[in-house]
Scaffold this motif. Structure first.
Motif, PDB file in Angstrom:
ATOM      1  N   ALA A 163       0.720  -1.110   0.015  1.00 54.96           N
ATOM      2  CA  ALA A 163      -0.008  -0.151   0.032  1.00 54.96           C
ATOM      3  C   ALA A 163       0.798   1.308   0.036  1.00 54.96           C
ATOM      4  O   ALA A 163       0.686   2.177  -0.743  1.00 54.96           O
ATOM      5  CB  ALA A 163      -1.051   0.009   1.106  1.00 54.96           C
ATOM      6  N   ALA A 164       2.144   1.184   0.847  1.00 53.94           N
ATOM      7  CA  ALA A 164       2.858   2.287   1.087  1.00 53.94           C
ATOM      8  C   ALA A 164       3.409   2.553  -0.582  1.00 53.94           C
ATOM      9  O   ALA A 164       3.588   3.765  -0.828  1.00 53.94           O
ATOM     10  CB  ALA A 164       3.820   2.150   1.902  1.00 53.94           C
ATOM     11  N   VAL A 165       3.996   1.646  -1.161  1.00 56.15           N
ATOM     12  CA  VAL A 165       4.783   1.920  -2.558  1.00 56.15           C
ATOM     13  C   VAL A 165       3.236   2.368  -3.411  1.00 56.15           C
ATOM     14  O   VAL A 165       3.836   3.220  -4.316  1.00 56.15           O
ATOM     15  CB  VAL A 165       5.071   0.535  -3.053  1.00 56.15           C
ATOM     16  CG1 VAL A 165       5.480   0.608  -4.545  1.00 56.15           C
ATOM     17  CG2 VAL A 165       6.241   0.083  -2.256  1.00 56.15           C
ATOM     18  N   ASP A 166       2.364   1.833  -3.415  1.00 54.79           N
ATOM     19  CA  ASP A 166       1.418   2.238  -4.278  1.00 54.79           C
ATOM     20  C   ASP A 166       0.880   3.732  -4.296  1.00 54.79           C
ATOM     21  O   ASP A 166       0.593   4.452  -5.122  1.00 54.79           O
ATOM     22  CB  ASP A 166      -0.065   1.595  -4.082  1.00 54.79           C
ATOM     23  CG  ASP A 166       0.010   0.155  -4.888  1.00 54.79           C
ATOM     24  OD1 ASP A 166       1.180  -0.098  -5.423  1.00 54.79           O
ATOM     25  OD2 ASP A 166      -0.820  -0.885  -4.373  1.00 54.79           O
ATOM     26  N   VAL A 167       0.926   4.235  -3.028  1.00 52.66           N
ATOM     27  CA  VAL A 167       0.546   5.669  -2.460  1.00 52.66           C
ATOM     28  C   VAL A 167       1.513   6.783  -2.660  1.00 52.66           C
ATOM     29  O   VAL A 167       1.389   7.698  -3.148  1.00 52.66           O
ATOM     30  CB  VAL A 167      -0.055   5.593  -1.127  1.00 52.66           C
ATOM     31  CG1 VAL A 167      -0.602   7.038  -0.634  1.00 52.66           C
ATOM     32  CG2 VAL A 167      -1.397   4.927  -1.043  1.00 52.66           C
ATOM     33  N   LEU A 168       2.742   6.187  -2.278  1.00 56.15           N
ATOM     34  CA  LEU A 168       3.790   7.153  -1.927  1.00 56.15           C
ATOM     35  C   LEU A 168       4.917   7.100  -3.302  1.00 56.15           C
ATOM     36  O   LEU A 168       5.821   7.782  -3.313  1.00 56.15           O
ATOM     37  CB  LEU A 168       4.669   6.907  -0.696  1.00 56.15           C
ATOM     38  CG  LEU A 168       3.739   7.298   0.720  1.00 56.15           C
ATOM     39  CD1 LEU A 168       4.667   6.655   2.013  1.00 56.15           C
ATOM     40  CD2 LEU A 168       3.240   8.567   0.709  1.00 56.15           C
ATOM     41  N   GLY A 169       4.840   5.875  -3.802  1.00 56.63           N
ATOM     42  CA  GLY A 169       5.889   5.759  -4.720  1.00 56.63           C
ATOM     43  C   GLY A 169       7.103   4.854  -4.080  1.00 56.63           C
ATOM     44  O   GLY A 169       7.366   5.116  -3.025  1.00 56.63           O
ATOM     45  N   PRO A 170       7.902   4.089  -4.816  1.00 57.86           N
ATOM     46  CA  PRO A 170       8.878   3.285  -4.300  1.00 57.86           C
ATOM     47  C   PRO A 170      10.089   4.120  -3.833  1.00 57.86           C
ATOM     48  O   PRO A 170      10.731   3.972  -2.910  1.00 57.86           O
ATOM     49  CB  PRO A 170       9.408   2.656  -5.533  1.00 57.86           C
ATOM     50  CG  PRO A 170       8.950   3.119  -6.771  1.00 57.86           C
ATOM     51  CD  PRO A 170       7.594   3.663  -6.293  1.00 57.86           C
ATOM     52  N   GLU A 171      10.013   5.440  -4.211  1.00 61.56           N
ATOM     53  CA  GLU A 171      11.238   6.294  -3.844  1.00 61.56           C
ATOM     54  C   GLU A 171      10.939   6.778  -2.627  1.00 61.56           C
ATOM     55  O   GLU A 171      12.033   7.311  -1.816  1.00 61.56           O
ATOM     56  CB  GLU A 171      11.262   7.427  -4.857  1.00 61.56           C
ATOM     57  CG  GLU A 171      10.336   8.434  -4.970  1.00 61.56           C
ATOM     58  CD  GLU A 171       8.980   8.170  -5.901  1.00 61.56           C
ATOM     59  OE1 GLU A 171       8.100   8.928  -5.864  1.00 61.56           O
ATOM     60  OE2 GLU A 171       9.036   7.124  -6.374  1.00 61.56           O
ATOM     61  N   ASN A 172       9.742   6.648  -2.129  1.00 58.30           N
ATOM     62  CA  ASN A 172       9.553   7.206  -0.646  1.00 58.30           C
ATOM     63  C   ASN A 172       9.382   6.169   0.509  1.00 58.30           C
ATOM     64  O   ASN A 172       8.738   6.347   1.593  1.00 58.30           O
ATOM     65  CB  ASN A 172       8.365   7.959  -0.780  1.00 58.30           C
ATOM     66  CG  ASN A 172       8.517   9.408  -1.485  1.00 58.30           C
ATOM     67  OD1 ASN A 172       9.802  10.039  -1.390  1.00 58.30           O
ATOM     68  ND2 ASN A 172       7.735   9.821  -2.460  1.00 58.30           N
ATOM     69  N   VAL A 173       9.516   4.863   0.038  1.00 55.78           N
ATOM     70  CA  VAL A 173       9.237   3.609   0.899  1.00 55.78           C
ATOM     71  C   VAL A 173      10.730   2.943   0.882  1.00 55.78           C
ATOM     72  O   VAL A 173      11.266   2.396  -0.085  1.00 55.78           O
ATOM     73  CB  VAL A 173       8.071   3.042   0.361  1.00 55.78           C
ATOM     74  CG1 VAL A 173       8.020   1.766   1.222  1.00 55.78           C
ATOM     75  CG2 VAL A 173       6.976   3.926   0.153  1.00 55.78           C
ATOM     76  N   VAL A 174      10.733   2.494   2.024  1.00 57.76           N
ATOM     77  CA  VAL A 174      12.050   1.346   2.085  1.00 57.76           C
ATOM     78  C   VAL A 174      11.422   0.176   3.194  1.00 57.76           C
ATOM     79  O   VAL A 174      10.865   0.643   4.274  1.00 57.76           O
ATOM     80  CB  VAL A 174      13.461   2.159   2.632  1.00 57.76           C
ATOM     81  CG1 VAL A 174      13.053   2.653   4.042  1.00 57.76           C
ATOM     82  CG2 VAL A 174      14.368   0.928   2.701  1.00 57.76           C
ATOM     83  N   ALA A 175      11.779  -0.980   2.800  1.00 60.12           N
ATOM     84  CA  ALA A 175      11.422  -2.240   3.691  1.00 60.12           C
ATOM     85  C   ALA A 175      12.562  -2.449   4.708  1.00 60.12           C
ATOM     86  O   ALA A 175      13.611  -2.845   3.712  1.00 60.12           O
ATOM     87  CB  ALA A 175      10.960  -3.309   2.977  1.00 60.12           C
ATOM     88  N   VAL A 176      12.349  -2.600   5.846  1.00 59.72           N
ATOM     89  CA  VAL A 176      13.498  -2.813   6.747  1.00 59.72           C
ATOM     90  C   VAL A 176      13.365  -4.157   7.510  1.00 59.72           C
ATOM     91  O   VAL A 176      12.256  -4.260   8.250  1.00 59.72           O
ATOM     92  CB  VAL A 176      13.937  -1.603   7.650  1.00 59.72           C
ATOM     93  CG1 VAL A 176      14.886  -1.958   8.715  1.00 59.72           C
ATOM     94  CG2 VAL A 176      14.205  -0.383   6.982  1.00 59.72           C
ATOM     95  N   THR A 177      14.339  -5.268   7.372  1.00 58.86           N
ATOM     96  CA  THR A 177      14.140  -6.429   7.844  1.00 58.86           C
ATOM     97  C   THR A 177      15.265  -6.478   9.028  1.00 58.86           C
ATOM     98  O   THR A 177      16.589  -6.123   8.612  1.00 58.86           O
ATOM     99  CB  THR A 177      14.178  -7.583   7.172  1.00 58.86           C
ATOM    100  OG1 THR A 177      13.131  -7.566   6.274  1.00 58.86           O
ATOM    101  CG2 THR A 177      13.964  -8.942   7.827  1.00 58.86           C
ATOM    102  N   GLY A 178      15.114  -6.660  10.215  1.00 57.23           N
ATOM    103  CA  GLY A 178      16.106  -6.803  11.142  1.00 57.23           C
ATOM    104  C   GLY A 178      16.570  -8.613  11.198  1.00 57.23           C
ATOM    105  O   GLY A 178      15.788  -9.458  11.591  1.00 57.23           O
ATOM    106  N   ARG A 179      17.871  -8.515  10.901  1.00 59.27           N
ATOM    107  CA  ARG A 179      18.335  -9.997  10.841  1.00 59.27           C
ATOM    108  C   ARG A 179      19.029 -10.413  12.055  1.00 59.27           C
ATOM    109  O   ARG A 179      20.006  -9.689  12.861  1.00 59.27           O
ATOM    110  CB  ARG A 179      19.488  -9.727   9.773  1.00 59.27           C
ATOM    111  CG  ARG A 179      20.394 -11.334   9.558  1.00 59.27           C
ATOM    112  CD  ARG A 179      21.031 -11.306   8.267  1.00 59.27           C
ATOM    113  NE  ARG A 179      22.028 -10.335   8.415  1.00 59.27           N
ATOM    114  CZ  ARG A 179      22.513  -9.965   7.089  1.00 59.27           C
ATOM    115  NH1 ARG A 179      22.496 -10.636   6.035  1.00 59.27           N
ATOM    116  NH2 ARG A 179      23.322  -8.581   7.147  1.00 59.27           N
ATOM    117  N   SER A 180      18.731 -11.376  12.777  1.00 59.16           N
ATOM    118  CA  SER A 180      19.567 -12.105  13.882  1.00 59.16           C
ATOM    119  C   SER A 180      19.241 -13.429  13.872  1.00 59.16           C
ATOM    120  O   SER A 180      18.576 -14.142  13.056  1.00 59.16           O
ATOM    121  CB  SER A 180      18.902 -11.232  15.191  1.00 59.16           C
ATOM    122  OG  SER A 180      17.363 -11.975  15.542  1.00 59.16           O
ATOM    123  N   ASP A 181      19.569 -14.350  15.133  1.00 57.36           N
ATOM    124  CA  ASP A 181      19.482 -15.577  14.979  1.00 57.36           C
ATOM    125  C   ASP A 181      18.281 -16.139  15.175  1.00 57.36           C
ATOM    126  O   ASP A 181      17.933 -17.276  15.059  1.00 57.36           O
ATOM    127  CB  ASP A 181      20.641 -16.265  16.168  1.00 57.36           C
ATOM    128  CG  ASP A 181      21.989 -15.943  15.934  1.00 57.36           C
ATOM    129  OD1 ASP A 181      22.477 -16.648  15.278  1.00 57.36           O
ATOM    130  OD2 ASP A 181      22.850 -15.051  16.445  1.00 57.36           O
TER     131      ASP A 181
END
Length: 285
Positions: free
Chosen positions: A39-57
């Protein structure tokens, strides 16, 4: 749900995200955060959105790869940030509010990232149904001013799945998959070795065609939860023997099939009857 009602929820979600201008989405790769990201990509455009995943064990390797693939499918930039909750003794001691310490680490890490990159708002995939469950991580979100657009718009889990399917998200029916630490009973320390055993056990079960499963780690005993209709198949002598042998190779001495079947959040059941006290550090959530 009715198409008109789902349309209204979609519009509310779009309006909320549009007002935020730019967002960093706490992205697990599950259906909730995927819908927020789409929804964020559709509304704001990919230039204004970043997906962040936390990596751990505590994040299974398959879940990380799935998040990578899904972000690419949605067309969003995907950033993986290493988190250090394993350096926090409050997390490793595994109190009943363990998720508070995990989410605090994630959101603190995302805040530093957002300060450098510039996304105005950090958002997560919490939906309205989550607000009625025992979720200490919600307190961490409040403390770090993390927004929950799905909950704010009034989405239930069923609504999330319905809109995700309508928007063509391939994981609209994906079973929930919380972190590996959730398979260890509260009060028993979290270790990397335990999580490796759990991850390998669940990977083996999925290889048998079991989409929804949990390996609950009780010391030298693995308690397997699968949907009730799968219990007869897994308990048949030949397959039961194969499962037992594999789990013994992983390090378990005993393997049990839970006859009550799969229950999301079953490790919280003792809390509901006050059998396990909360940590002295516990916060109301």
């Amino acid at each position: 749900m009715e198409n008109e009602a789902l349309d209204q929820l979609h519009v509310r979600l779009a309006d909320l995200l549009g007002d935020m201008k730019s967002v960093a989405v706490a992205f697990s790769g599950g259906v909730d955060s995927a819908l927020v990201l789409k929804a964020a990509v559709d509304v704001l455009g990919p230039e204004n959105v970043v997906a962040v995943t936390g990596r751990s064990d505590s994040l299974a390797a398959a879940e990380l790869e799935g998040a990578r693939s899904l972000a690419a499918t949605i067309g969003a930039e995907h950033v993986i940030l290493d988190t250090d909750e394993f350096a926090n003794p409050n997390y490793l001691s595994n109190p009943s509010n363990r998720c508070y310490f995990c989410k605090t680490t994630l959101y603190s890490t995302m805040e530093r990232f957002a300060a450098e990159r510039g996304p105005r708002t950090i958002v997560n995939g919490v939906n309205a149904d989550d607000l009625g469950d025992y979720r200490p991580g919600l307190l961490a979100a409040t403390e770090h001013s993390v927004r929950a657009p799905l909950a704010e718009a009034g989405f239930t889990k069923a609504d999330v799945r319905a809109l995700a399917e309508r928007l063509g998200l391939p994981i609209h029916d994906k079973p929930a998959s919380p972190c590996l630490s959730s398979r260890v009973p509260y009060g028993e320390p979290i270790t990397r070795e335990k999580l490796r055993m759990i991850e390998a056990g669940e990977q083996f079960l999925r290889g048998l065609g079991i989409r929804q499963c949990r390996v609950r780690h009780h010391g030298n005993l693995a308690r397997i939860e699968v949907p009730a209709h799968e219990i007869p198949r897994l308990s048949a002598p030949e397959l039961a023997g194969e499962i037992d042998a594999h789990f013994r190779l992983l390090g378990y001495d005993f393997v049990a099939l839970d006859l009550r079947g799969f229950r999301s959040g079953s490790m919280n059941e003792p809390l509901m009857i006050n059998l396990i006290p909360q940590s002295a550090n516990d916060e109301a959530a």
